[in-house]
Design an enzyme around this catalytic site. Structure first.
Site, PDB file in Angstrom:
ATOM      1  N   THR A 299       0.747  -1.189   0.087  1.00 44.31           N
ATOM      2  CA  THR A 299      -0.239  -0.005  -0.758  1.00 44.31           C
ATOM      3  C   THR A 299       1.246   1.401  -0.141  1.00 44.31           C
ATOM      4  O   THR A 299       0.083   2.549   0.002  1.00 44.31           O
ATOM      5  CB  THR A 299      -0.785   0.123   1.176  1.00 44.31           C
ATOM      6  OG1 THR A 299      -1.735  -1.148   1.567  1.00 44.31           O
ATOM      7  CG2 THR A 299      -1.942   1.082   0.860  1.00 44.31           C
ATOM      8  N   TYR A 440      -6.763   1.878   3.463  1.00 47.07           N
ATOM      9  CA  TYR A 440      -7.266   0.908   3.665  1.00 47.07           C
ATOM     10  C   TYR A 440      -5.651   0.440   4.091  1.00 47.07           C
ATOM     11  O   TYR A 440      -4.581   0.581   4.134  1.00 47.07           O
ATOM     12  CB  TYR A 440      -7.348  -0.361   2.463  1.00 47.07           C
ATOM     13  CG  TYR A 440      -6.897   0.076   1.073  1.00 47.07           C
ATOM     14  CD1 TYR A 440      -7.594   0.022   0.191  1.00 47.07           C
ATOM     15  CD2 TYR A 440      -5.882   0.565   1.159  1.00 47.07           C
ATOM     16  CE1 TYR A 440      -7.191   0.024  -1.325  1.00 47.07           C
ATOM     17  CE2 TYR A 440      -5.002   0.478  -0.376  1.00 47.07           C
ATOM     18  CZ  TYR A 440      -5.914   0.007  -1.773  1.00 47.07           C
ATOM     19  OH  TYR A 440      -5.476   0.384  -2.591  1.00 47.07           O
ATOM     20  N   GLU A 441      -6.278  -0.964   4.763  1.00 42.30           N
ATOM     21  CA  GLU A 441      -4.693  -1.792   5.194  1.00 42.30           C
ATOM     22  C   GLU A 441      -4.033  -1.175   7.003  1.00 42.30           C
ATOM     23  O   GLU A 441      -3.411  -0.814   6.976  1.00 42.30           O
ATOM     24  CB  GLU A 441      -3.355  -1.633   4.248  1.00 42.30           C
ATOM     25  CG  GLU A 441      -3.655  -2.592   3.133  1.00 42.30           C
ATOM     26  CD  GLU A 441      -4.202  -4.419   2.906  1.00 42.30           C
ATOM     27  OE1 GLU A 441      -4.142  -4.540   4.113  1.00 42.30           O
ATOM     28  OE2 GLU A 441      -4.603  -4.778   2.505  1.00 42.30           O
ATOM     29  N   GLY A 442      -5.099  -0.476   7.226  1.00 39.84           N
ATOM     30  CA  GLY A 442      -5.010   0.723   8.343  1.00 39.84           C
ATOM     31  C   GLY A 442      -4.614   1.731   8.096  1.00 39.84           C
ATOM     32  O   GLY A 442      -4.098   2.184   7.130  1.00 39.84           O
ATOM     33  N   GLN A 447      -2.069   3.284  11.446  1.00 37.61           N
ATOM     34  CA  GLN A 447      -0.390   3.165  11.142  1.00 37.61           C
ATOM     35  C   GLN A 447       0.836   3.170  12.654  1.00 37.61           C
ATOM     36  O   GLN A 447       1.139   3.928  12.835  1.00 37.61           O
ATOM     37  CB  GLN A 447       0.635   3.066  10.560  1.00 37.61           C
ATOM     38  CG  GLN A 447      -0.300   2.227   8.936  1.00 37.61           C
ATOM     39  CD  GLN A 447      -0.594   1.164   8.709  1.00 37.61           C
ATOM     40  OE1 GLN A 447       0.887   0.822   8.930  1.00 37.61           O
ATOM     41  NE2 GLN A 447      -1.571   0.631   8.523  1.00 37.61           N
TER      42      GLN A 447
END
Length: 598
Positions: A299, A440-442, A447
């Site tokens: 990402t 997305y992906e956190g 993060q």
């Protein structure tokens, strides 16, 4: 629409001159017969594929989008044919171990393909990228029987995949999931539940779709401790490898999105679907986290890809667009006006784009080499350092490369002026397509909490010390290098300040845990600016060495000028984040929830 051209010269610089791929490959064991010549061949073919096959699909995918009817998804014209060409090149299994049917090459090589193909069209690239999710889950947690059943056709591209994590009430808190798995008399389970935001969960590109799904076995503990990981095919697979009956997996809808319209984001229903457990019950996140760290780097590459596309479009336009005269005298006497690239503010935007784009490439490619070390490294010391650096820098890369990627895409639209707001020029599409990368992906906030909470405070500062010590040694080694002082002095100062900020926040957090959350995003952004400074100092060093050796290549002059721009015009932003990180939790927590009046 900008015409994408793979930035092979800069990719070569990062891989060969900054990161020394030849030495890197020599330090690996069991990563195939990888060498620089093979890497060059993959880069060349990947660049041609990205430019000639994928890039023409970018605007089509946005304008036509995906269509949903009666549970079926139709992808934009050309998507299926491009996917078939991609897998025919063997790229789907590029980094999959040879023992599992792949080519067994280092993942750092595959990441270059991810960037080029993603820059050409991130929406299209997601179909090939997400096919890698069940592949990785099977490689990391599947039994031999499961691998034999599913991997071959995933690797040939006859089948694709989807990663099915979150649910409507969960968001990033997957411990709240409700999808239920009931054990059957054989080796299978029956799944019931609904997942949302499932990219490529349904499509018309491949014959079958293999879903990797998080679910809770009936009777399992609540929260993360009770999560298991399953594989469930859209169509069941017979013993001979042929497709059987439909597996009660259906798309309930596709989302109407801001961007990435060529990729179907699905609501997926599992109504008694047959699934197969990967690994052990209640240990699904152990397998998933191995995939998630790679996905977070991927990402970060999306931020890089969007930035690269926006920078190319803006640079081309700035050289062609005639408007006003230069304040220092006419530069285009034969035309009615000068190209806008002569104007300082346009230069400011282009230099900012260049600094963030090339900094992101350096960081993402470095992290990919660190991943290689964790998998194939021969030296235990280097493997341990790679693991520690990845633990610290993966959330930094995901947060910083996506946030700055969005900034770069917005600057690209700004260079075009009013024309950037018009769809036909393609710049606003790049903004829309890239914006999701910070989510997305956190999200950036997730993060940031991972960085300061789990990685820095959670390790007692040890992971941070591994990196700050590395920076300190680099700066100390150049203390007498006259042409590096302009870079290493400020880098050394910021490196010291990084530790001081950490101690300050950590001390306050002992009294009030909200101090960590309050400081987290500013802390992550400060970390990103310092990390880029470390990489830009090294890039400046390489450029100066080449210039000293007599190279008159304009590339090195540009690299050095960009390093100076970064240190003088961008790096000072770090101090704003330092102040923010130390401002205290009261500044954000003072109001009660019902006091946000308007």
């Amino acid at each position: 629409m900008p015409e994408y051209r793979a930035p092979i010269r800069d990719i070569d610089f990062v891989l060969k001159e900054l990161l020394n791929s030849e030495e890197h490959f020599a330090s690996l064991e069991g990563a195939g017969d990888m060498n620089v010549e093979l890497m060059d061949a993959i880069l060349d073919s990947g660049a041609k594929f990205a430019e000639q096959v994928v890039a023409p699909l970018n605007q089509i995918g946005d304008e036509v989008g995906c269509h949903f009817e009666d549970g079926n998804v139709t992808t934009p014209p050309g998507y299926k044919e491009a996917f078939q060409q991609y897998v025919a090149n063997g790229w789907q299994g590029l980094s999959v171990p040879e023992s599992d049917g792949g080519l067994g090459l280092p993942g750092s090589v595959g990441l270059t393909l991810t960037e080029m193909v993603g820059s050409a069209s991130w929406a299209w690239s997601m179909y090939s990228g997400l096919a890698g999710a069940p592949i990785a889950c099977l490689v990391n947690g599947g039994s031999e029987a499961q691998k034999q059943r599913f991997l071959p056709k995933l690797l040939t591209g006859e089948w694709a995949g989807a990663m099915c994590l979150t649910e409507a009430h969960c968001g990033s808190d997957v411990g709240m999931l409700r999808t239920k798995a009931i054990k059957n008399d054989d080796d299978s389970y029956t799944l019931t539940g609904t997942k949302i935001f499932i990219s490529g969960g349904e499509q018309d590109i491949t014959d079958n779709i293999i879903h990797a799904i998080l679910a809770r076995v009936e009777g399992a503990p609540e929260g993360n401790k009770g999560i298991s990981l399953f594989i469930a095919p859209k169509y069941l697979v017979n013993d001979d490898g042929s497709l059987g009956e439909h597996n009660n997996i259906t798309a309930g809808n596709i989302e109407k999105k801001m961007g990435l319209k060529g990729n179907a984001t699905c609501v997926m229903n599992y109504d008694g679907a047959k699934a197969y457990l990967l690994g052990e019950e209640n240990r699904g996140l152990d397998i998933m986290f191995k995939l998630m760290n790679t996905a977070r780097i991927g990402t970060a590459v999306q931020g890089l890809a969007g930035a690269q596309s926006a920078f190319q479009g803006a640079l081309s336009y700035a050289n062609e667009r005639l408007q006003m005269r230069s304040l220092t005298g006419t530069k285009n006497p034969d035309g009615p006006a000068d190209p806008i690239i002569v104007h300082p503010d346009v230069r400011r935007m282009l230099m900012t784009q260049k600094a963030f784009t090339e900094g992101s490439r350096a960081l993402c490619y470095w992290l990919a080499q660190l991943v290689d070390q964790t998998k194939f490294g021969k030296d235990e010391g280097r493997v341990k350092e790679a693991e520690d650096l990845l633990g610290l820098l993966t959330p930094v890369a995901k947060a910083f490369c996506t946030e700055t990627g969005v900034e770069v895409t917005n600057l690209g639209m700004q260079v075009f002026g009013g024309h950037g707001y018009i769809h036909e020029h393609g710049m606003e599409q790049i903004v829309r397509d890239t914006r999701i990368s910070t989510v997305y992906e956190g999200t950036t906030g997730i993060q940031a909490l991972d960085l300061i909470g789990r990685k820095v405070m959670g390790s007692g500062g040890e992971l941070l010390r591994v990196f700050t010590k590395k920076i300190h040694k680099y700066c100390a080694s150049h203390v007498d290098t006259e042409n590096m002082v302009e870079f290493t002095e400020s880098l050394a100062s910021l490196n010291k300040q990084w530790g001081e900020i950490t101690m300050d926040v950590g001390g306050k957090a002992m009294e009030n845990a909200d101090e960590v959350g309050s400081a987290s995003v500013d802390y992550a952004m400060f970390s990103g600016y310092v990390t880029f400074a470390y990489l830009w100092a090294q890039m400046a060093e390489v450029a100066q060495q080449k210039i000293t050796e007599g190279s008159d290549d304009a590339f090195y002059k540009a690299k050095l000028a960009t390093a100076r721009f970064y240190f003088k015009r961008i790096l000072p932003r770090a101090q704003v984040h330092a102040v923010g990180a130390g401002a205290g939790a009261d500044t954000v927590m003072e109001l009660a929830a019902d006091e946000f009046a308007f």
